[in-house]
Scaffold this active site. Structure first.
Site, PDB file in Angstrom:
ATOM      1  N   GLY A   8      42.455  35.242  44.036  1.00  0.00           N
ATOM      2  CA  GLY A   8      42.271  34.531  42.759  1.00  0.00           C
ATOM      3  C   GLY A   8      42.283  33.022  42.956  1.00  0.00           C
ATOM      4  N   ASP A  53      36.207  41.973  46.100  1.00  0.00           N
ATOM      5  CA  ASP A  53      36.839  42.532  44.902  1.00  0.00           C
ATOM      6  C   ASP A  53      38.215  43.065  45.308  1.00  0.00           C
ATOM      7  OD1 ASP A  53      37.629  44.270  42.739  1.00  0.00           O
ATOM      8  OD2 ASP A  53      35.539  44.299  42.095  1.00  0.00           O
ATOM      9  N   ILE A  54      39.259  42.656  44.588  1.00  0.00           N
ATOM     10  CA  ILE A  54      40.624  43.033  44.970  1.00  0.00           C
ATOM     11  C   ILE A  54      40.822  44.554  44.885  1.00  0.00           C
ATOM     12  CG2 ILE A  54      41.753  42.828  42.687  1.00  0.00           C
ATOM     13  CD1 ILE A  54      43.121  41.557  46.070  1.00  0.00           C
ATOM     14  N   TYR A 142      47.934  43.702  28.874  1.00  0.00           N
ATOM     15  CA  TYR A 142      48.351  42.669  29.837  1.00  0.00           C
ATOM     16  C   TYR A 142      49.853  42.799  30.106  1.00  0.00           C
ATOM     17  CZ  TYR A 142      49.137  37.914  31.708  1.00  0.00           C
ATOM     18  OH  TYR A 142      49.484  36.826  32.470  1.00  0.00           O
TER      19      TYR A 142
HETATM   20  P1  NAD Z   1      42.654  32.972  36.145  1.00  0.00           P
HETATM   21  O1  NAD Z   1      42.037  33.869  35.130  1.00  0.00           O
HETATM   22  O2  NAD Z   1      42.416  31.518  36.020  1.00  0.00           O
HETATM   23  O3  NAD Z   1      42.243  33.424  37.597  1.00  0.00           O
HETATM   24  C1  NAD Z   1      42.281  34.785  37.969  1.00  0.00           C
HETATM   25  C2  NAD Z   1      41.353  34.993  39.135  1.00  0.00           C
HETATM   26  O4  NAD Z   1      41.261  36.404  39.360  1.00  0.00           O
HETATM   27  C3  NAD Z   1      39.933  34.483  38.869  1.00  0.00           C
HETATM   28  O5  NAD Z   1      39.649  33.457  39.788  1.00  0.00           O
HETATM   29  C4  NAD Z   1      39.044  35.706  39.115  1.00  0.00           C
HETATM   30  O6  NAD Z   1      37.933  35.389  39.923  1.00  0.00           O
HETATM   31  C5  NAD Z   1      39.977  36.641  39.871  1.00  0.00           C
HETATM   32  N1  NAD Z   1      39.597  38.044  39.684  1.00  0.00           N
HETATM   33  C6  NAD Z   1      39.355  38.693  38.524  1.00  0.00           C
HETATM   34  N2  NAD Z   1      38.960  39.963  38.775  1.00  0.00           N
HETATM   35  C7  NAD Z   1      38.963  40.102  40.129  1.00  0.00           C
HETATM   36  C8  NAD Z   1      38.651  41.159  41.014  1.00  0.00           C
HETATM   37  N3  NAD Z   1      38.233  42.355  40.563  1.00  0.00           N
HETATM   38  N4  NAD Z   1      38.759  40.946  42.337  1.00  0.00           N
HETATM   39  C9  NAD Z   1      39.170  39.749  42.825  1.00  0.00           C
HETATM   40  N5  NAD Z   1      39.476  38.707  42.032  1.00  0.00           N
HETATM   41  C10 NAD Z   1      39.369  38.877  40.710  1.00  0.00           C
HETATM   42  O7  NAD Z   1      44.218  33.295  36.153  1.00  0.00           O
HETATM   43  P2  NAD Z   1      45.440  32.332  36.522  1.00  0.00           P
HETATM   44  O8  NAD Z   1      45.816  31.621  35.287  1.00  0.00           O
HETATM   45  O9  NAD Z   1      45.174  31.564  37.744  1.00  0.00           O
HETATM   46  O10 NAD Z   1      46.581  33.443  36.758  1.00  0.00           O
HETATM   47  C11 NAD Z   1      46.941  33.911  38.032  1.00  0.00           C
HETATM   48  C12 NAD Z   1      48.123  34.852  37.882  1.00  0.00           C
HETATM   49  O11 NAD Z   1      49.187  34.167  37.202  1.00  0.00           O
HETATM   50  C13 NAD Z   1      47.841  36.106  37.053  1.00  0.00           C
HETATM   51  O12 NAD Z   1      48.569  37.187  37.565  1.00  0.00           O
HETATM   52  C14 NAD Z   1      48.383  35.752  35.676  1.00  0.00           C
HETATM   53  O13 NAD Z   1      48.756  36.873  34.953  1.00  0.00           O
HETATM   54  C15 NAD Z   1      49.578  34.905  36.060  1.00  0.00           C
HETATM   55  N6  NAD Z   1      49.993  34.017  34.967  1.00  0.00           N
HETATM   56  C16 NAD Z   1      49.201  32.976  34.576  1.00  0.00           C
HETATM   57  C17 NAD Z   1      49.609  32.168  33.509  1.00  0.00           C
HETATM   58  C18 NAD Z   1      48.776  31.011  33.012  1.00  0.00           C
HETATM   59  O14 NAD Z   1      49.101  30.427  31.973  1.00  0.00           O
HETATM   60  N7  NAD Z   1      47.712  30.623  33.710  1.00  0.00           N
HETATM   61  C19 NAD Z   1      50.826  32.437  32.860  1.00  0.00           C
HETATM   62  C20 NAD Z   1      51.575  33.541  33.264  1.00  0.00           C
HETATM   63  C21 NAD Z   1      51.173  34.310  34.338  1.00  0.00           C
HETATM   64  N1  SER Z   2      48.982  32.110  29.869  1.00  0.00           N
HETATM   65  C1  SER Z   2      48.993  33.535  29.963  1.00  0.00           C
HETATM   66  C2  SER Z   2      48.196  34.174  28.880  1.00  0.00           C
HETATM   67  O1  SER Z   2      48.156  33.591  27.820  1.00  0.00           O
HETATM   68  C3  SER Z   2      50.418  34.039  29.909  1.00  0.00           C
HETATM   69  O2  SER Z   2      50.587  35.015  30.831  1.00  0.00           O
HETATM   70  O3  SER Z   2      47.668  35.226  29.088  1.00  0.00           O
END
Ligand code: NAD
Ligand code: SER
Length: 318
Positions: A8, A53-54, A142
């Site tokens: 990611g 793809d993961i 989620y």
């Molecule tokens: P994001 O949506 O910005 O990035 C997620 C990445 O996953 C993307 O780059 C996408 O290309 C990749 N992805 C999607 N499907 C895929 C697949 N089938 N194979 C490979 N890659 C794939 O998300 P983020 O904000 O960077 O979040 C990363 C992690 O942190 C996640 O687990 C999310 O739940 C967690 N998180 C994020 C936040 C936030 O506010 N950003 C808050 C809480 C938790």
């Molecule tokens: N920022 C994230 C969301 O809104 C929290 O996990 O999905």
């Protein structure tokens, strides 16, 4: 020395965690893994990049063997709002993808960082000062994947000794890459609206209170929990971490101190409002503070000033 894999890596967190890890460990030591999103030039130019793809375990294992990976920061996922639109795909990516990572970690002896979220809580969770250990009955797919992920991380540690760690992130505010379809995205969009049009229409109601954090603190949390002494960690896969608790109206007020004519109106989206209403107002992160020294650096005021300055530079409005 074994290398680090970031899945990611083109996402909101990965696009900033990858360069931070490359700076810390050396550019060639950190392999960025993407999927379909075109990676930015700096991510491509600054070190190894692979795409798969993961859900494809064979492709993941091939990369782990080829690059001699010893730690995986696993960030591939669907976020809350997108997941609610595509629940089956959310389960497939968030859980089957995670199981692939944990299995590969078990077989190849890797350490794992996997973030959980405020989304792991639900409407029956105490909403104020939400304890580290409490009721977790989320009503979103989620949230279901996040609770399952926390439990899987614990299981792989207890059953197989896989060193899997994680934090429950709040909403993350950043300027490098736009958020990927979550419920807290309004907080980032508001900064773009303030700088581009001096107005923004928010999809959450003015008094919707949620935990938030600026990305530099989120990066420090990921690296901090991964570098902590294992012996001190009793909640290894799901540490509450937070930096501030705020509402759209309060964020508007903070931005207005620097852009006084920025106007905010509201058009509430019932799906995202219901999700936000089911999440904590504020989390108790004392376990992270005492077990591995977690401490955020940014407040609402310092985050707002830094966001506006950096985003203005990026958008050519400095
Ligand atoms: P994001 O949506 O910005 O990035 C997620 C990445 O996953 C993307 O780059 C996408 O290309 C990749 N992805 C999607 N499907 C895929 C697949 N089938 N194979 C490979 N890659 C794939 O998300 P983020 O904000 O960077 O979040 C990363 C992690 O942190 C996640 O687990 C999310 O739940 C967690 N998180 C994020 C936040 C936030 O506010 N950003 C808050 C809480 C938790
Ligand atoms: N920022 C994230 C969301 O809104 C929290 O996990 O999905």
């Amino acid at each position: 020395m074994k290398k680090i894999l970031v899945t990611g890596s083109t996402g909101q967190i990965g696009s900033e965690l990858t360069p931070a890890l490359r700076q810390r460990h050396g550019a060639d030591m950190v392999v960025a893994a993407g999927h379909r999103t075109r990676p930015g030039e700096s991510l491509l130019a600054s070190g190894p990049y692979v795409a798969f793809d993961i859900r494809d375990k064979g492709a993941l294992e091939k990369v782990i063997i080829q690059y001699d990976i010893g730690a995986i920061y696993h960030l591939s996922a669907l976020l809350s709002a997108v997941a609610e639109e595509r629940p089956q795909q959310a389960w497939d990516v968030n859980i089957n993808g995670l199981v692939n990572v944990l299995e590969a970690a078990r077989i190849h002896g890797c350490r794992v960082f996997h973030p959980s979220s405020i989304g792991a809580f639900g409407p029956s969770t105490p909403q104020d000062n939400t304890p580290q250990e409490t009721i977790q009955r989320p009503k979103t797919i989620y949230g279901v994947t996040k609770v399952t992920g926390e439990l899987l991380g614990d299981y792989y540690f207890l059953r197989y000794g896989v060193d899997c760690r994680g934090v429950r992130y709040p909403g993350l505010i950043s300027h490098e890459t736009l958020p990927g379809g979550g419920t807290t995205d309004y907080s980032v969009e508001m900064f773009y609206g303030a700088l581009r049009q001096k107005k923004y229409t928010c999809y959450l109601a003015p008094d919707t209170r949620l935990d938030m954090m600026y990305m530099p603190d989120a990066i420090r949390a990921a690296i901090g929990v991964m570098e902590a002494e294992a012996a001190g960690l009793s909640h290894r896969n799901a540490f509450n971490v937070t930096a501030m608790s705020l509402t759209p109206a309060e964020l508007h007020g903070a931005i207005c101190k620097q852009i006084p004519d920025f106007t905010l109106d509201y058009k509430v989206d019932s799906v995202r409002q219901a999700i936000a209403d089911s999440w904590p107002n504020s989390m108790d992160d004392s376990a992270a503070r005492s077990q591995w020294g977690w401490r955020p650096e940014y407040t609402l005021e310092t985050m707002t000033a830094d966001m506006l300055a950096r985003l203005a530079g990026k958008l050519g409005r400095g």
